[in-house]
Write an enzyme that holds these catalytic residues in place. Structure first.
Site, mmCIF file in Angstrom:
data_model
loop_
_atom_site.group_PDB
_atom_site.id
_atom_site.type_symbol
_atom_site.label_atom_id
_atom_site.label_comp_id
_atom_site.label_asym_id
_atom_site.label_seq_id
_atom_site.Cartn_x
_atom_site.Cartn_y
_atom_site.Cartn_z
ATOM 1 N N TYR A 197 37.178 43.230 36.716
ATOM 2 C CA TYR A 197 38.609 43.555 36.760
ATOM 3 C C TYR A 197 38.856 45.025 36.374
ATOM 4 O O TYR A 197 39.549 45.762 37.079
ATOM 5 C CB TYR A 197 39.411 42.619 35.825
ATOM 6 N N GLU A 221 43.831 49.933 30.320
ATOM 7 C CA GLU A 221 43.366 48.666 30.899
ATOM 8 C C GLU A 221 42.613 47.833 29.868
ATOM 9 O O GLU A 221 42.763 46.615 29.818
ATOM 10 C CB GLU A 221 42.494 48.909 32.139
ATOM 11 N N ASP A 252 45.449 40.418 38.319
ATOM 12 C CA ASP A 252 45.733 39.913 36.975
ATOM 13 C C ASP A 252 46.703 38.729 37.106
ATOM 14 O O ASP A 252 46.981 38.262 38.216
ATOM 15 C CB ASP A 252 46.287 41.031 36.086
#
Ligand code: SF4
Length: 350
Positions: A126, A43, A144
């Site tokens: 996020y 990520e 996203d």
């Protein structure tokens, strides 16, 4: 709405993309747990970077540092060197800080808790949501660019981005199921990356083709709308590439703070906006400097950069930087902008 998530999960069970950090849905349902270290690393690497570009870096990192504890014990320079070329170097510095905090404060185990993840260096909302959801199957909404595009089309939202973000997040949140939220998050991303693509969505084979409002309205290709961006300014600068007679190169480790912080680079001037007043900066060593034909052009998030490259052969003592022996210098340790300057010297334009 829960029908929509079931339809998408059924599609994901058949079409999930294979990725080295991902636990395929069949394995997950057989009880294999995703590795939070791999989810976190992927990520962080995937922020602003494509899956194709990240895969090679991810494999190198996990071969060299297979656990978060191994990464925490790594030398900073080795990690920055392996990260070179991936860009957004603050991510690499935070990666190390985060690995060390997990070892120091959590015994080397990622906390299965959104609030605790958010407290770790470099983990924003996020990434915390992505780790919580994908690694621990906690119900957190992960949004996203792919997810924004899919939501804008599914609900035919015409508000331009970035203003539409809260609305699209609310829609994505409402669709997230209680069961298999991790697979669901990855399924929406896969849908956006493989079928609901920016230019030509493959609506005919999409699991959401019937409910999709943009497909019904014929607007899919025009969504999401985006507020036009301001053009990026152009900055200019100079780098000094010096070589000693034994083949050593004069390099410096950039200060931790700022752009390309902590990375290896050529000494040089500041980068400024004014084209007709190019900053020379002080040369890092006394030498006969010659300009190299051509120039380096590179684009950062907020500006374009044009670098003049000066070259010299010298055995003097530097006032800035350190000579790195030829055998210890790997051009791949340089961030892309400085690698381009090296390439200009190694392969001058004709
Ligand atoms: S039907 Fe088309 S526009 Fe709608 S979600 Fe599927 S691929 Fe995207």
């Amino acid at each position: 709405m829960c029908d929509l998530s079931t339809e998408l999960l059924d599609w994901y069970d058949l079409h999930a993309r294979a990725m080295p950090w991902r636990t395929p849905p069949a394995e997950k349902q057989a009880g294999v747990r995703p590795d939070p270290y791999k989810i976190w690393l992927s990520e962080v690497m995937l922020q602003q970077t494509t899956v194709a570009a990240v895969t090679e870096y991810f494999n190198r990192f996990t071969n060299r540092w297979p656990t978060v504890s191994a990464l925490a014990a790594a030398d900073d320079a080795d990690v920055m060197g392996e990260w070179a070329g991936l860009g957004y170097y603050a991510r690499a510095r935070n990666l190390l800080k985060c690995a060390r905090a997990i070892v120091a404060d959590h015994g080397g185990i990622f906390p299965a808790d959104h609030a605790a993840l958010l407290k770790l260096p470099g983990i924003g909302p996020y990434t915390a949501a992505a780790i919580s959801s994908i690694a621990f199957d906690l119900r957190h909404v992960v949004v996203d660019g792919n997810v924004e595009r899919v939501m804008a089309r599914l609900y035919d939202v015409h508000t331009p981005l970035p203003a539409a973000k809260p609305e699209l997040t609310t829609l994505a949140e409402a669709l997230t199921p209680n069961s298999r939220p991790g697979d669901y998050a990855q399924a929406v991303m896969d849908l956006g990356a493989t079928l609901c693509t920016p230019k030509s969505p493959a609506c005919g084979i999409c699991p959401w083709r019937t409910p999709c409002l943009a497909r019904q309205a014929g607007t899919a290709q025009d969504l999401p709308k985006k507020t036009p961006k301001k053009p990026k300014p152009v900055r200019h600068g100079t780098v000094y590439v010096a070589r000693r007679s034994d083949g050593a190169w004069l390099l410096e480790t950039r200060p931790d703070k700022g752009l390309l912080g902590g990375m290896l680079g050529w000494p040089g001037s500041d980068w400024v906006d004014v084209a007709d007043n190019r900053p020379a900066g002080a040369p890092p060593i006394e030498a006969q400097w010659s300009p190299i034909a051509g120039e380096v052009r590179h684009t950062f998030t907020h500006f374009h950069l044009i670098l003049t490259v000066l070259h010299a052969d010298t055995d003097n003592t530097p006032t800035q930087g350190t000579f790195v022996p030829r055998e210890a210098f790997r051009p791949s340790d340089l961030p892309t902008v400085f690698r381009k300057a090296f390439d200009l010297i190694a392969n001058p334009p004709h």
